[in-house]
Every structure is written in structure tokens, then in C-alpha cells.
Write an enzyme that holds these catalytic residues in place. Structure first.
Site, PDB file in Angstrom:
ATOM      1  N   ARG A 152       0.860  -1.180   0.000  1.00  0.00           N
ATOM      2  CA  ARG A 152       0.000   0.000   0.000  1.00  0.00           C
ATOM      3  C   ARG A 152       0.900   1.235   0.000  1.00  0.00           C
ATOM      4  NH1 ARG A 152      -2.045  -3.601   3.879  1.00  0.00           N
ATOM      5  NH2 ARG A 152      -4.143  -4.397   3.417  1.00  0.00           N
ATOM      6  N   LYS A 178      -1.946  -2.240   7.517  1.00  0.00           N
ATOM      7  CA  LYS A 178      -3.318  -1.886   7.874  1.00  0.00           C
ATOM      8  C   LYS A 178      -3.755  -2.619   9.132  1.00  0.00           C
ATOM      9  CE  LYS A 178      -7.871  -1.623   5.623  1.00  0.00           C
ATOM     10  NZ  LYS A 178      -8.608  -1.948   4.375  1.00  0.00           N
ATOM     11  N   HIS A 242      -2.934   2.122  -5.987  1.00  0.00           N
ATOM     12  CA  HIS A 242      -3.546   0.853  -5.587  1.00  0.00           C
ATOM     13  C   HIS A 242      -3.718  -0.078  -6.775  1.00  0.00           C
ATOM     14  CE1 HIS A 242      -4.882  -0.749  -1.780  1.00  0.00           C
ATOM     15  NE2 HIS A 242      -5.855  -1.392  -2.385  1.00  0.00           N
ATOM     16  N   ARG A 245      -0.894  -2.391  -6.814  1.00  0.00           N
ATOM     17  CA  ARG A 245      -1.089  -3.478  -5.835  1.00  0.00           C
ATOM     18  C   ARG A 245      -2.011  -4.550  -6.419  1.00  0.00           C
ATOM     19  NH1 ARG A 245      -1.137  -4.751  -0.214  1.00  0.00           N
ATOM     20  NH2 ARG A 245      -3.183  -5.342   0.591  1.00  0.00           N
ATOM     21  N   HIS A 268      -3.618  -9.584   3.378  1.00  0.00           N
ATOM     22  CA  HIS A 268      -5.065  -9.746   3.453  1.00  0.00           C
ATOM     23  C   HIS A 268      -5.434 -10.563   4.689  1.00  0.00           C
ATOM     24  CE1 HIS A 268      -5.554  -9.126  -1.173  1.00  0.00           C
ATOM     25  NE2 HIS A 268      -5.575  -7.993  -0.513  1.00  0.00           N
ATOM     26  N   TYR A 277      -9.296 -11.831  -6.883  1.00  0.00           N
ATOM     27  CA  TYR A 277      -8.505 -11.630  -8.099  1.00  0.00           C
ATOM     28  C   TYR A 277      -8.665 -12.804  -9.073  1.00  0.00           C
ATOM     29  CZ  TYR A 277      -6.401  -7.771  -5.583  1.00  0.00           C
ATOM     30  OH  TYR A 277      -6.216  -6.595  -4.895  1.00  0.00           O
TER      31      TYR A 277
END
Length: 292
Positions: A152, A178, A242, A245, A268, A277
Site C-alpha cells: 500500500r 493496515k 492501488h 497493488r 489480506h 482476483y
């Protein structure tokens, strides 16, 4: 002498002390819960918009007011879902700390969001074009790490040299990501090589990506670097950091990377998030078996 019994007063239920004196203070306390500056900005904007719309204090808002606001909120499905999520969070927190008696947000459902991830995955050629056409060394390394590490933009800007260590011919980055979670990300030999070339005489506590004033590069400045690279490469204006990413996740899966490895690299919380994805760019379809 009177022997009449003196009535004993019934115990009075005491309310928890107020945690905020007004709506403004309540919203400020609520926003302070979020570790993400981006989430705070989005939630604050939505709270201000809602309070201006209803024109009444939080304590006087009714379920119908909230439902009508969400139903009439303009914008994409993602925008409406963000509005619902933000307000549900606000009313839940306000009840938890005793500012409101009821949580009317519990009666509001977050509407489904159209999955537009496939629209935000660039080709490998476009990602590499952004990097190769960047003339400035610092900016070129920044773009390389965003794509090659799948990081990120806040994670990249927060890197210090002590967070990086050599691993054989490649390297490792310790990422504070995060939700306050720390993860280790192995970098490829190619990415590590350009990172090391950027260091010079910098000490362990120095930021990896320096601003013009010598401090850590601000995420807003990093965004401008990405946008300039997007323009230079002739890509659509909506491409952002992003997207790099997203490209990392999609391209590594296309090349056979195990999904749990991609999950760990990107940080994640659930493999289901990484699995988006695969659904966004399927490798096979029953449609290909038809004659039309």
C-alpha cells in the site's frame, strides 16, 4: 416516642458518565478509533454530509431518517455502501459509549456492491511501462516497490532502512500495515537491487523515500508521483497507486503463485479477499466450449 418505620429510599439507577458533550465531540471520538487516515477522512465526510442532510442532533435521528438517507444517497454502489457502513459504525459506537440510548444503525442494511475489480487491473506491460518511463531514480524505485512488493502507498512511505534486510541475493521488508499488523515481505532480487542502489549513506532510521525537505515522503506526494507516471505512460487517468497493488496480486496469480502466498504478501486478513482476483480474471470459462 414514635416507632414508625422510616421508608428506605429505592436505589436510583445511575447512568454511565457521558463520554461526549455534543455531536461534534462524539464524532471526533468515533473517528479516533480508526487507524487508517483514509478511513477517517471518508467517515468524517460521510458523517458531516448526513448531519447536514437531516438537520437535527444525533439523539433525535430516527430509523426512517437513516433509511431514507441511505436509499437516496447518490453515487456508485460502493459509495452508497460506504455511507451505510460509516453511519452504522457511528450509531453503534455512540450507543456503546452511552451517548445514545438506542442503536438505530442496527436496522440498516449495507447494500451489495458491484465488483469492479476487473476494471482496475492493468496489464503487466502497462505496469512495467510506468516504471521504465520514470526518469527520476527515487520515483522509479517507488513505483517498483509498489508493484514488485504489492505494498500500500502508506506502507511504502512509512519504510525506514532498518525495516529492510538482505536475504541471499534478494531482500526482506518488515511492513507495519493496515490494522496495526506487521508482516514480512520477501522482495525479488531485481526489486532489492534498485532499493539498495537508492540508499547511499542513509542511516538505519532514515526514511527509504525522502521528501525534498529530507523527511519521509508523504502519501499525497507519492500519489502525485504515480499520477505523473500514469500520464507519461498514456494510461487512463483513474489509474492509481492501488492499481499497482491489484496488478501485483493478479499477475503473480496468473504466473502460478499459490493463493495463500499472495494473501500473506499483501497482508489480506482472509484468503477470500485474495480470491477476488481469481474471480476478476478467470483463466477458463464454459463459454469457450460453445460454437458461438
Amino acid at each position: 416516642m414514635s416507632t414508625a418505620l422510616v421508608p428506605i429510599a429505592e436505589p436510583v439507577a445511575t447512568l454511565p458518565p457521558a463520554q461526549a458533550d455534543d455531536d461534534t465531540q462524539m464524532v471526533r471520538l468515533w473517528l479516533a478509533r480508526s487507524a487508517s487516515p483514509n478511513t477517517r477522512r471518508n467517515y468524517e465526510r460521510e458523517a458531516r454530509r448526513f448531519l447536514a442532510h437531516v438537520g437535527k442532533p444525533l439523539g433525535q435521528v430516527r430509523i426512517g431518517d437513516l433509511q431514507d438517507y441511505v436509499a437516496g444517497r447518490d453515487g456508485s454502489s460502493a459509495t452508497v455502501a460506504l455511507a451505510a457502513s460509516a453511519l452504522k459504525s457511528l450509531f453503534t459506537f455512540a450507543q456503546e459509549v452511552g451517548f445514545l440510548r438506542f442503536n438505530i444503525g442496527a436496522a440498516v442494511k449495507v447494500p451489495p456492491i458491484k465488483n469492479t475489480l476487473a476494471e482496475r487491473i492493468m496489464s503487466e506491460a502497462d505496469a512495467l511501462l510506468m516504471i521504465r518511463q520514470e526518469p527520476d531514480m527515487r520515483n522509479r524505485v517507488l513505483l517498483t516497490v509498489l508493484y514488485g512488493g504489492g505494498l500500500r502507498i502508506s506502507e511504502v512511505c512509512g519504510l525506514r532502512w532498518r525495516d529492510l534486510s538482505a536475504r541471499d541475493e534478494a531482500g526482506q521488508a518488515t511492513i507495519f500495515g493496515k490494522g496495526g499488523k506487521t508482516r514480512a515481505v520477501l522482495l525479488s532480487a531485481a526489486t532489492w537491487k534498485v532499493l539498495v542502489a537508492l540508499r547511499g549513506e542513509a542511516g538505519p532510521d532514515a526514511p527509504v523515500f525522502l521528501s525534498r525537505k529530507g523527511g519521509a515522503l508523504d502519501p499525497s506526494a507519492a500519489h502525485r508521483v504515480v499520477k505523473a507516471a500514469v500520464t507519461r505512460a498514456g494510461l487512463p487517468a483513474e489509474v492509481s497507486a492501488h492499481w499497482l497493488r491489484h496488478a501485483h496480486a493478479s499477475h503473480s496469480l496468473d504466473r502460478g503463485a499459490p493463493i495463500h502466498l499472495v494473501q500473506a504478501t499483501l497482508g489480506h486478513a482472509s484468503v477470500a479477499t485474495t480470491g477476488r482476483y481469481l474471480h476478476a480474471r478467470p483463466s477458463e470459462s464454459s463459454a469457450r466450449f460453445l460454437g458461438v
